[in-house]
Design an enzyme around this catalytic site. Structure first.
Site: not given
Ligand SMILES: CC(C)(COP(=O)(O)OP(=O)(O)OC[C@H]1O[C@@H](n2cnc3c(N)ncnc32)[C@H](O)[C@@H]1OP(=O)(O)O)[C@@H](O)C(=O)NCCC(=O)NCCSC(=O)CC(=O)CCCCCCCCCCCCC(=O)O
Ligand SMILES: NC(=O)C1=CN([C@@H]2O[C@H](COP(=O)(O)OP(=O)(O)OC[C@H]3O[C@@H](n4cnc5c(N)ncnc54)[C@H](O)[C@@H]3O)[C@@H](O)[C@H]2O)C=CC1
Length: 719
Positions: A61, A100, A103, A123
């Site tokens: 992210a 992310g 992910e 994270e």
């Protein structure tokens, strides 16, 4: 942004494009949504490869978006759309796949990684959990214990480990995109059953309750009050016990509680602060991007005691040739032995050969003649250091950078002992120097930008977080420690015990309270410094006058303990008692409690009840107040420098963001008000006098911490 091209006839190649790390900004997420939709609806496209431009898959992210009004398509449905696609989607992972980014790859049906790639779900280090399905997919893919390890630590793993764990399907040393495209051609049209991770059952480990209980206990202990690691365990437990959809709901619920938390803000602040301090500047206007460092191939370390040994090992492990000088024969022998062990253990950890041959030991300082840089680490004694700098100046080739590891002596004075004061800087390492991440790089009034650039670059090469600061007594870290420890001593005089003070500080999140830390590093260290400063004698007198030195309140408590031979762990007695000299586990000492009572009686002090809040306010707010003075004096360029020094060098809990960030969270008005309150109660303690910058910031409406740098800059430009 993301681009779709058709390659090898029928493969849709989606390339993420957002330098420097292809973070998943709103534009990138929108780009992925659009290109995936186009690829899936294009009948010519039979399979899809997702990669990142410039050899970097994706850094996760876009952290800069957190704390803003996040717009653009959310990640969870985006990844879901990839997973449910009827055409195979292959992730081609080069460089990094983090957060992310990983992910996203877990939503693909296949993952191929380059052998040099690093993967991870970091994270937790930002106060979050992998909330784009990572906490639910990873345990399904690699099992609960491995997922617990990766997600609660946030560690980055190599491609080889990822393959072993089953995170990726294949590792290649060739062009990952080429290999992935070839692979995508081979799986086109094949069924995708079993490739959609969310549809897999999560393997239930034996003794699952005991496993989670054990991990939770461990995490709580090491988290020291951080909430994200606990939420990570809870999310993985949901993966192990609930159907996928319900697990995803739990993941979101847990993420919502973290996302706007003060801890997440603090950890994200530290992430950017760590990078901001690398962009140093000097009061002269010289900067990191315009100052060229000198090459350093060969270095010398003078003095192989506690610090010199670690510094020499760290230099050798960086690949430099090192001349290690120690004048005491016995010390030299002991150093050789210990350093060989350090090199061997370090090499074993990193899976490389020990760098024994990088170090040449010498009893003679003349061995420094051809080195590019010297780090002096002899006793903290100005007269001795003066002599060493005079010798170095005479012996070293022209242009050699002369650095001192002093904990706080005047770098300008040492520079004045040399022919080239512009080549002198402080390189203040922390013990153990080959392990601790922090390096304070101290520029003097005559240090050249090139000297500072060289030391900063060397620190970076050594894997240190290097922070450039100006020259003053104790620099930044140790200068701020003085009011903090002074308050702790005063609290003992007023009725506290070492256990109470340490308990408050450890509950706050420090790994060790001040007194436990003092026992570990040795009470004699501070005593020696106090004696040089004309303090440090117990005097034997009683009453208030005995506790006024040099016109201000002084506590001789530490001096009395030293006079009794209580130096801490090394003597088996200090603020705590130990089983034996060198013992590590401190227990409360009834002797010390009676001693404190007698001391109070002798000095006419009446013990009162002190609570944790008072300990924290007095110890931490005086430390913060000194931080503001440091900014005011121009010793640190901004609050980020101070916070990074405290988080990486002094055990300040990272999830509280460093002392200056913490002050901004508490509220500057409150910090100021409490300092004023305590100052009224203790008018003989100058450190409780709120500093002008703090008052000025409060008067101007307490701007947020990221604005302080500008305020300080403006302040100095007005002077
Ligand atoms: C990537 C690195 C390993 C690279 O290291 P290096 O080469 O040493 O370079 P650096 O100097 O570190 O970096 C260069 C440059 O890039 C910037 N940068 C790096 N990464 C990022 C990033 N991810 N975002 C933005 N910028 C980044 C860095 O700052 C440098 O720039 P500079 O500062 O200007 O110098 C290394 O950089 C690294 O480790 N990066 C971090 C990687 C990472 O941690 N990634 C994980 C990010 S978090 C994440 O991915 C989580 C998610 O994706 C979850 C999304 C789900 C969101 C769901 C939200 C639901 C919320 C519900 C809340 C409801 C609340 C309510 O109720 O309202
Ligand atoms: N110990 C610590 O935790 C830290 C210490 N420092 C600083 O590092 C410096 C060294 O500290 P320590 O390693 O703890 O000291 P130490 O007492 O462990 O070692 C000093 C070494 O220097 C040697 N030495 C003395 N004169 C010498 C000379 N002329 N030439 C060569 N060697 C000589 C001594 O024999 C001794 O081995 C000091 O300035 C100290 O303030 C800085 C950060 C942390």
């Amino acid at each position: 942004m993301a681009q779709l091209t058709r390659v090898s006839g029928s493969v849709g190649l989606i390339t993420l494009q957002s330098p420097p790390v292809n973070a998943l900004s709103a534009a990138v997420r929108q780009g992925i949504v659009d290109t995936v939709q186009r690829a899936l609806s294009d009948p010519e496209v039979k399979s899809v490869v997702v990669c990142g431009q410039n050899g970097i898959f994706c850094g996760g992210a876009d952290i800069k978006e957190f704390g803003t009004n996040m717009s653009g398509p959310p990640l969870v449905p985006l990844i879901h759309a990839i997973e449910v696609a009827h055409k195979p989607v292959v992730a081609a992972i080069e460089g990094i796949a983090l957060g992310g980014g990983l992910e996203l790859a877990l939503g693909c049906h296949y993952r191929i990684a380059h052998s040099k790639a690093k993967l991870g779900l970091p994270e937790v280090t930002l106060g979050l959990l992998p909330a784009a399905g990572g906490s639910q997919r990873l345990p399904r893919l690699i099992g609960v214990p491995a997922a617990l390890d990766l997600i609660t630590t946030g560690r980055h793993i190599t491609a080889a480990e990822a393959l072993k764990l089953g995170v990726v399907d294949q590792v290649t040393a060739h062009s990952t995109v080429d290999v992935a495209v070839k692979f995508a051609l081979s799986v086109a049209g094949k069924p995708l059953d079993g490739r959609r991770i969310s549809s897999l059952p999560c393997p239930r480990p034996p003794n699952m309750d005991a496993l989670f209980e054990g991990v939770m206990k461990k995490v709580r202990q090491s988290a020291r009050g951080a909430i994200a690691p606990i939420a990570c365990v809870q999310a993985i437990r949901a993966a192990a016990t609930l159907p996928y959809d319900q697990g995803m709901e739990r993941e979101l619920e847990l993420m919502a509680s973290l996302f706007t938390s003060d801890q997440a803000r603090a950890l994200q602040y530290i992430f950017f602060a760590q990078r901001a301090v690398a962009r140093w500047s000097m009061p002269s206007g010289a900067r990191w991007d315009t100052s060229k460092p000198r090459p350093v191939h060969k270095a010398a370390v003078i003095g192989l005691g506690t610090m010199g040994r670690g510094i020499a090992v760290a230099l050798a492990q960086t690949g430099l040739s090192v001349v290690a000088v120690e004048t005491q024969e016995k010390q030299l022998m002991a150093a050789k032995q210990e350093m060989s062990g350090m090199l061997e253990r370090g090499a074993k950890r990193r899976g490389v050969a020990p760098a024994f041959d990088k170090i040449r030991y010498s009893p003679d300082i003349k061995a420094v003649a051809d080195v590019d840089l010297v780090i002096e680490a002899v006793f903290e004694d100005m007269a001795l250091k003066e002599k060493v700098f005079q010798q170095l100046s005479a012996l070293c080739k022209p242009g050699t950078l002369l650095c001192t590891n002093t904990s706080g002596l005047d770098v300008d004075h040492l520079a004045s002992q040399t022919r080239s004061p512009e080549l002198v800087v402080g390189m203040h390492f922390f013990a153990p120097a080959h392990v601790m991440k922090l390096l304070e790089v101290v520029y003097g009034s005559k240090s050249s930008p090139q000297a500072l650039a060289t030391a900063m670059q060397l620190g970076k090469k050594m894997g240190k977080v290097s922070v450039a600061v100006g020259n003053c007594r104790g620099f930044v870290g140790n200068r701020m420690l003085k009011p903090y420890s002074e308050q702790a001593f005063f609290l003992l005089e007023e009725g506290a015990t070492p256990e109470l003070v340490d308990g408050a500080l450890e509950d706050f999140g420090f790994p060790m309270g001040l007194f436990r830390m003092s026992d570990l590093s040795g009470l004699d260290v501070g005593w020696r410094v106090r004696k040089v400063d004309g303090l440090g004698k117990s005097s034997g007198a009683s009453g208030q006058q005995a506790r006024i030195r040099q016109g201000r309140r002084y506590s001789p408590l530490g001096d009395v303990l030293c006079e009794q031979g209580r130096f801490g762990q090394k003597t088996g007695r200090g603020w705590y008692q130990y089983d034996k000299p060198g013992g590590r586990v401190g227990r409360p000492d009834p002797w010390l409690h009676s001693f404190l009572e007698e001391y109070r009686a002798q000095h006419g002090l009446v013990a009162r009840r002190i609570d944790h809040q008072e300990v924290l306010e007095r110890c931490l707010y005086t430390l913060i107040n000194e931080g503001f003075r440091i900014l005011e004096d121009g010793i640190a360029a901004g609050p980020e420098e101070i916070d990074i020094i405290y988080v990486f060098g002094y055990g300040w809990p990272r999830h509280r963001g460093g002392p200056m960030f913490y002050a901004s969270m508490v509220g500057l008005e409150k910090v100021l008000a409490r300092l004023e309150f305590y100052q009224e109660a203790h008018p003989d303690v100058p450190y409780l006098q709120p500093c002008n910058l703090l008052k000025r910031l409060v008067a101007s409406g307490s701007p947020p911490v990221h604005k302080w740098r500008e305020v300080v800059k403006k302040l100095h430009s007005q002077l």
